[in-house]
Enzyme design. Structure first.
Site, PDB file in Angstrom:
ATOM      1  N   ASN A  12       0.838  -1.208   0.000  1.00 22.24           N
ATOM      2  CA  ASN A  12       0.000   0.000   0.000  1.00 22.24           C
ATOM      3  C   ASN A  12       0.864   1.246   0.000  1.00 22.24           C
ATOM      4  OD1 ASN A  12      -2.333  -1.552   0.401  1.00 22.24           O
ATOM      5  ND2 ASN A  12      -2.189  -1.386   2.631  1.00 22.24           N
ATOM      6  N   LYS A  41       0.910  -4.346   4.997  1.00 19.90           N
ATOM      7  CA  LYS A  41       1.520  -5.268   5.957  1.00 19.90           C
ATOM      8  C   LYS A  41       2.579  -6.146   5.291  1.00 19.90           C
ATOM      9  CE  LYS A  41      -2.605  -5.114   8.806  1.00 19.90           C
ATOM     10  NZ  LYS A  41      -2.116  -4.028   9.653  1.00 19.90           N
ATOM     11  N   ASN A  44       5.674  -3.944   4.409  1.00 21.60           N
ATOM     12  CA  ASN A  44       6.326  -3.563   5.673  1.00 21.60           C
ATOM     13  C   ASN A  44       7.162  -4.721   6.224  1.00 21.60           C
ATOM     14  OD1 ASN A  44       5.117  -1.068   5.666  1.00 21.60           O
ATOM     15  ND2 ASN A  44       3.515  -1.586   7.141  1.00 21.60           N
ATOM     16  N   ASN A 184      -2.687 -10.562  17.430  1.00 19.45           N
ATOM     17  CA  ASN A 184      -2.899  -9.840  18.678  1.00 19.45           C
ATOM     18  C   ASN A 184      -4.176 -10.451  19.280  1.00 19.45           C
ATOM     19  OD1 ASN A 184      -5.135  -8.663  17.453  1.00 19.45           O
ATOM     20  ND2 ASN A 184      -4.062  -6.763  16.968  1.00 19.45           N
ATOM     21  N   GLY A 218       1.174  -5.686  22.721  1.00 20.09           N
ATOM     22  CA  GLY A 218       1.532  -4.272  22.799  1.00 20.09           C
ATOM     23  C   GLY A 218       2.461  -3.997  23.968  1.00 20.09           C
ATOM     24  N   ALA A 219       2.102  -2.987  24.772  1.00 21.75           N
ATOM     25  CA  ALA A 219       2.950  -2.586  25.899  1.00 21.75           C
ATOM     26  C   ALA A 219       3.066  -3.686  26.957  1.00 21.75           C
ATOM     27  CB  ALA A 219       2.390  -1.321  26.528  1.00 21.75           C
ATOM     28  N   ASP A 248       4.144  -5.351  12.252  1.00 21.04           N
ATOM     29  CA  ASP A 248       4.862  -5.846  11.066  1.00 21.04           C
ATOM     30  C   ASP A 248       6.341  -6.032  11.382  1.00 21.04           C
ATOM     31  OD1 ASP A 248       2.487  -5.695   9.641  1.00 21.04           O
ATOM     32  OD2 ASP A 248       2.861  -3.631   9.035  1.00 21.04           O
TER      33      ASP A 248
HETATM   34  O1  RIB Z   1       0.393  -2.644   9.701  1.00 15.23           O
HETATM   35  C1  RIB Z   1       0.444  -1.328   9.227  1.00 15.23           C
HETATM   36  C2  RIB Z   1      -0.023  -1.276   7.803  1.00 15.23           C
HETATM   37  O2  RIB Z   1      -1.399  -1.606   7.758  1.00 15.23           O
HETATM   38  C3  RIB Z   1       0.074   0.078   7.153  1.00 15.23           C
HETATM   39  O3  RIB Z   1       1.335   0.305   6.563  1.00 15.23           O
HETATM   40  C4  RIB Z   1      -1.096   0.093   6.196  1.00 15.23           C
HETATM   41  O4  RIB Z   1      -0.725   0.132   4.857  1.00 15.23           O
HETATM   42  C5  RIB Z   1      -1.918  -1.144   6.531  1.00 15.23           C
HETATM   43  O5  RIB Z   1      -1.752  -2.147   5.628  1.00 15.23           O
END
Ligand code: RIB
Length: 301
Positions: A12, A41, A44, A184, A218-219, A248
Site C-alpha cells: 500500500n 503489511k 512492511n 494480537n 503491545g505494551a 509488522d
Molecule cells: O500494519 C500497518 C499497515 O497496515 C500500514 O502500513 C497500512 O498500509 C496497513 O496495511
C-alpha cells in the site's frame, strides 16, 4: 545469520495525517502534518526483514500507477527481490489512510491491486518458495492466495508464519497448514472464533498440536502458546511516538530469527518493534540488525 524469507502479501501507499486528537463523527479538524510512505503489511514485513539482514523476496501486486512505480522502486532500494510482484493493468495500487493521534492510530485500507493477486501469479513464482526458509503471510490479499501460499510453503519444506491481520475467521484447512501464528488478542479471537472472555486454558484447548502461537500484547509484551504450555515476555519500556507497523516489524524479527530458537526470536522481534514505535511511520521507523543488537545490549545493562 542469513535467512531466506518470502513474503506473500500486500503493498500500500500510506497517506499519514498526524493530529492532536481523533475527530468526532461529523467533526472537521485541522491536522498537524501529512506525509506519504510505502506501507501495506506485506511490504512492511518484507522491508523490516531486509533491514534485519535477511534475503527477502516478495509476491504481491501493485497497479500501473505512480504509487505502484514508487512502491517497486522503494522495495528494490531496500534490497527486496521484486520479481514476484505483478503489475495489474488499469488498477490502482492499494492505499491506506492513516491518522495518528493520542499515541495511537486509525487505518482505513482500500486494497486496489492487492485483491487482484491470483493463484496463477503465485504459481508463476514457485521458485521463490523453493528458496525460502520462512514464508510469511498476512490477510490483506485474497484468502485463496493465503491458503495457496501455505500449501506451497508446506510442499517446499518452509516454515509457514501467518500474521492473521486484519482480524478475520480462519478455515480449518488453513489452520492445519500454519506452523507459527502471530495474532494480537482481537485477531486471535476472530481466527479461532473464541469468546471475549477466553482464558489461557481455552487457548491451549483450541490450539492445534502442530501450531506455535506467538501473541503480541503491545505494551504488555508477548506470549507463546504451544502444546508445552504458555510463556510470557514483558515488553521493553520505551516512549511511543507511533505504533503503525510495529506488529509488522515484530513479525519480521520473529521470522528472521526463528531458526535461532524461540527466546532469541522473540527478544529480537520485541527489540525491533520497540525501536520502530519510537519514530513516526511504518517503514521509516524500522531498524537495522545493528541497531537491534545495540538496543538489546543496552537493555541488558
Ligand atoms: O500494519 C500497518 C499497515 O497496515 C500500514 O502500513 C497500512 O498500509 C496497513 O496495511
Amino acid at each position: 545469520m542469513s535467512s531466506n524469507i518470502l513474503v506473500v502479501g500486500s503493498i500500500n501507499m500510506d497517506l499519514i495525517t498526524v493530529l492532536e486528537r481523533f475527530p468526532k463523527v461529523g467533526e472537521t479538524l485541522l491536522g498537524q502534518t501529512f506525509t506519504t510512505a510505502l506501507g501495506g503489511k506485506g511490504s512492511n514485513q518484507a522491508v523490516a526483514a531486509a533491514r534485519l539482514g535477511a534475503q527477502v523476496a516478495m509476491i504481491g501486486a501493485v497497479g500501473d500507477d505512480a504509487n505502484g512505480d514508487a512502491a517497486l522502486k522503494i522495495l528494490q532500494q531496500e534490497g527486496v527481490d521484486c520479481s514476484g510482484i505483478a503489475v495489474k493493468t488499469g488498477m490502482s495500487t492499494g492505499i491506506a489512510s492513516i491518522t495518528v493521534a493520542e499515541g495511537d492510530n486509525h487505518i482505513i485500507v482500500v486494497s486496489g491491486a492487492n485483491f487482484a493477486l491470483s493463484l496463477a501469479d503465485i504459481d508463476a513464482h514457485a521458485d521463490l518458495f523453493a528458496a525460502a526458509d520462512v514464508v510469511l503471510c498476512q490477510l490483506e490479499i485474497p484468502m485463496d492466495c493465503v491458503l495457496h501460499a501455505a500449501k506451497l510453503a508446506k510442499q517446499h519444506g518452509a516454515t509457514f508464519v501467518l500474521n492473521p491481520a486484519p482480524a478475520q475467521a480462519l478455515s480449518a484447512e488453513l489452520l492445519a497448514l500454519v506452523d507459527v501464528m502471530t495474532p494480537n488478542h482481537t485477531e486471535l479471537k476472530q481466527a479461532f472464533a473464541l469468546s471475549e472472555t477466553a482464558s489461557d486454558a481455552d487457548i491451549a484447548q483450541i490450539l492445534p498440536a502442530h501450531m506455535q502461537l506467538v501473541m503480541t500484547e503491545g505494551a504488555n509484551g508477548a506470549s507463546h502458546y504451544s502444546a508445552e504450555g504458555k510463556r510470557h515476555w514483558p515488553a521493553f519500556k520505551v516512549d511511543v511516538v507511533d505504533t503503525t507497523g510495529a506488529g509488522d516489524t515484530f513479525n519480521a524479527g520473529l521470522a528472521v530469527y526463528w531458526s535461532q530458537g524461540l527466546d532469541v526470536a522473540v527478544q529480537h522481534a520485541q527489540a525491533s518493534a520497540a525501536l520502530a514505535v519510537q519514530k513516526l511511520g511504518a517503514q521509516t521507523a524500522m531498524p537495522t540488525a545493528d541497531a537491534v543488537g545495540m538496543f538489546i545490549k543496552q537493555q541488558m545493562h
